[in-house]
Enzyme design. Structure first.
Site, mmCIF file in Angstrom:
data_model
loop_
_atom_site.group_PDB
_atom_site.id
_atom_site.type_symbol
_atom_site.label_atom_id
_atom_site.label_comp_id
_atom_site.label_asym_id
_atom_site.label_seq_id
_atom_site.Cartn_x
_atom_site.Cartn_y
_atom_site.Cartn_z
ATOM 1 N N SER A 148 37.702 10.765 49.430
ATOM 2 C CA SER A 148 38.628 9.866 48.729
ATOM 3 C C SER A 148 40.020 9.815 49.368
ATOM 4 O O SER A 148 41.025 9.716 48.658
ATOM 5 C CB SER A 148 38.722 10.217 47.237
ATOM 6 O OG SER A 148 37.451 10.097 46.612
ATOM 7 N N HIS A 176 26.682 15.415 57.635
ATOM 8 C CA HIS A 176 27.415 14.848 56.490
ATOM 9 C C HIS A 176 26.700 15.285 55.204
ATOM 10 O O HIS A 176 25.476 15.395 55.177
ATOM 11 C CB HIS A 176 27.457 13.323 56.595
ATOM 12 C CG HIS A 176 28.343 12.707 55.558
ATOM 13 N ND1 HIS A 176 27.929 12.522 54.259
ATOM 14 C CD2 HIS A 176 29.629 12.285 55.616
ATOM 15 C CE1 HIS A 176 28.927 12.000 53.568
ATOM 16 N NE2 HIS A 176 29.971 11.847 54.357
ATOM 17 N N GLU A 233 25.860 13.812 52.636
ATOM 18 C CA GLU A 233 24.798 12.912 52.166
ATOM 19 C C GLU A 233 23.499 13.179 52.918
ATOM 20 O O GLU A 233 22.412 13.025 52.376
ATOM 21 C CB GLU A 233 25.268 11.453 52.311
ATOM 22 C CG GLU A 233 26.299 11.128 51.227
ATOM 23 C CD GLU A 233 27.342 10.089 51.590
ATOM 24 O OE1 GLU A 233 27.142 9.338 52.556
ATOM 25 O OE2 GLU A 233 28.379 10.050 50.894
ATOM 26 N N GLY A 275 33.742 9.759 47.579
ATOM 27 C CA GLY A 275 33.400 8.523 46.888
ATOM 28 C C GLY A 275 33.672 8.552 45.391
ATOM 29 O O GLY A 275 33.252 7.672 44.656
ATOM 30 N N GLU A 298 34.725 18.325 53.826
ATOM 31 C CA GLU A 298 34.577 17.281 52.814
ATOM 32 C C GLU A 298 33.972 17.876 51.548
ATOM 33 O O GLU A 298 32.751 18.022 51.456
ATOM 34 C CB GLU A 298 33.659 16.168 53.328
ATOM 35 C CG GLU A 298 34.175 15.453 54.561
ATOM 36 C CD GLU A 298 33.540 14.070 54.713
ATOM 37 O OE1 GLU A 298 34.305 13.103 54.750
ATOM 38 O OE2 GLU A 298 32.314 13.985 54.760
ATOM 39 N N ASN A 332 34.177 6.355 58.490
ATOM 40 C CA ASN A 332 32.734 6.537 58.335
ATOM 41 C C ASN A 332 32.252 5.378 57.475
ATOM 42 O O ASN A 332 32.450 5.385 56.265
ATOM 43 C CB ASN A 332 32.449 7.889 57.661
ATOM 44 C CG ASN A 332 30.992 8.032 57.257
ATOM 45 O OD1 ASN A 332 30.128 7.290 57.726
ATOM 46 N ND2 ASN A 332 30.718 8.994 56.387
ATOM 47 N N TRP A 333 31.648 4.392 58.142
ATOM 48 C CA TRP A 333 31.237 3.189 57.400
ATOM 49 C C TRP A 333 30.049 3.452 56.484
ATOM 50 O O TRP A 333 29.735 2.621 55.648
ATOM 51 C CB TRP A 333 30.875 2.064 58.381
ATOM 52 C CG TRP A 333 32.038 1.427 59.056
ATOM 53 C CD1 TRP A 333 33.357 1.785 58.970
ATOM 54 C CD2 TRP A 333 31.986 0.282 59.923
ATOM 55 N NE1 TRP A 333 34.124 0.937 59.737
ATOM 56 C CE2 TRP A 333 33.310 0.013 60.331
ATOM 57 C CE3 TRP A 333 30.958 -0.528 60.407
ATOM 58 C CZ2 TRP A 333 33.615 -1.047 61.192
ATOM 59 C CZ3 TRP A 333 31.263 -1.576 61.262
ATOM 60 C CH2 TRP A 333 32.582 -1.841 61.649
ATOM 61 N N LYS A 334 29.366 4.575 56.682
ATOM 62 C CA LYS A 334 28.125 4.840 55.932
ATOM 63 C C LYS A 334 27.188 3.635 56.094
ATOM 64 O O LYS A 334 27.205 3.004 57.146
ATOM 65 C CB LYS A 334 28.435 5.161 54.456
ATOM 66 C CG LYS A 334 29.501 6.248 54.330
ATOM 67 C CD LYS A 334 29.588 6.829 52.963
ATOM 68 C CE LYS A 334 30.686 7.901 52.948
ATOM 69 N NZ LYS A 334 30.692 8.683 51.708
ATOM 70 N N GLY A 353 35.774 7.370 54.242
ATOM 71 C CA GLY A 353 34.624 6.531 53.913
ATOM 72 C C GLY A 353 35.072 5.171 53.400
ATOM 73 O O GLY A 353 35.421 4.275 54.165
ATOM 74 N N GLY A 354 35.091 5.032 52.071
ATOM 75 C CA GLY A 354 35.368 3.742 51.443
ATOM 76 C C GLY A 354 36.596 3.020 51.997
ATOM 77 O O GLY A 354 36.551 1.815 52.263
HETATM 78 P P1 PGA Z 1 35.092 8.633 50.887
HETATM 79 O O1 PGA Z 1 33.956 9.237 51.866
HETATM 80 O O2 PGA Z 1 36.341 8.490 51.701
HETATM 81 O O3 PGA Z 1 34.526 7.310 50.456
HETATM 82 O O4 PGA Z 1 35.243 9.599 49.762
HETATM 83 C C1 PGA Z 1 34.269 10.213 52.833
HETATM 84 C C2 PGA Z 1 33.034 10.600 53.585
HETATM 85 O O5 PGA Z 1 31.977 10.760 52.955
HETATM 86 O O6 PGA Z 1 33.061 10.765 54.829
#
Ligand code: PGA
Length: 237
Positions: free
Chosen positions: A201, A88, A90, A165, A159, A3-5, A222-223
């Site tokens: 994470s 998600h 966010e 993050g 999640e 997930n590149w966000k 994500g990251g």
């Molecule tokens: P993260 O994000 O791996 O950076 O914690 C995961 C996500 O929000 O899908």
């Protein structure tokens, strides 16, 4: 699934896509990337013909019309997306997406032939209040109401918000406990085989211990999905 966000540029993506494509054979399962809307065409062009599939991070509940800024499921299908993230945390937190809206988005995606990845997860205060089961249940219920046939064609991602993050991964046991709960609900609705991804994470160093859990079928990353080598190491785990 990466997930590149809201990260990337044409130049940076070109390197990342090439790196992931080149190493995708190391993966022990499916590899997919959910990229920002403007880069879907770039992902399609770079990844077509490879084992890596792509998708988007959100979708409109509407089919078409006067919805400025929205992107429809048929547009995503037009760009050969396989996947779309729905709900998600966010988007739930910053864009007020309710669990009913998230389920409606999943239904819209399914109708267009996409696989929705429905995200659920509790906040730290939910966890501290010992309210995880109720919160996850409330988030899942409108999705479960879509019925067994719809459920068999979607993916769930657990999640925990406090792990996204933050570098603070749920322990494999904490994650497994919630995955088992989700599995139980899915099974009660005739969809026990649905894939359940863990997110929050995830890194190469913790992926194997998470994947060793009975009900963790993969990861939403994500990251760590922004660095080809790190992402491929997760895929290899
Ligand atoms: P993260 O994000 O791996 O950076 O914690 C995961 C996500 O929000 O899908």
């Amino acid at each position: 699934m990466g997930n590149w966000k809201m990260h990337g540029s044409l130049a940076a993506n070109a390197d990342l896509l090439a790196g992931i494509k080149a190493g995708a054979a190391r993966a022990t399962g499916e590899v997919a990337l959910c990229v920002p809307f403007p880069y879907l065409e770039q992902a399609r062009s770079a990844l077509s013909g490879s084992a890596v599939t792509w998708g988007a991070q959100d979708v409109s509940v509407h089919a078409q019309g006067a919805y400025t800024g929205e992107v429809s499921a048929s547009m995503l299908a037009d760009l050969a997306c396989s996947w779309v993230l729905c709900g998600h945390s966010e988007r739930r937190a910053m864009h007020g997406e309710s669990s009913d809206v998230v389920a409606a988005k999943a239904a819209t995606a399914l109708a267009a032939g996409l696989t929705p990845v429905v995200c659920v997860g509790e906040t730290l205060s939910d966890r501290e209040a010992d309210d995880v089961e109720r919160v996850i249940g409330d988030q899942l219920n409108p999705v479960l109401a879509l019925g067994a046939e719809a459920l068999s064609r979607l993916v769930i991602a657990y999640e925990p918000v406090w792990a996204i993050g933050t570098g603070r991964t749920a322990t494999p046991e904490q994650a497994q406990t919630v995955h088992a709960l989700i599995r139980r609900s899915l099974t009660e609705h005739g969809a026990g085989q649905v894939r359940i991804l863990y997110g929050g994470s995830v890194k190469a160093s913790n992926a194997a211990s998470l994947f060793a859990q009975a009900d963790i079928d993969g990861a939403l990353v994500g990251g760590a999905s922004l660095v080809a080598e790190e992402f491929l190491n997760i895929a290899a785990a």
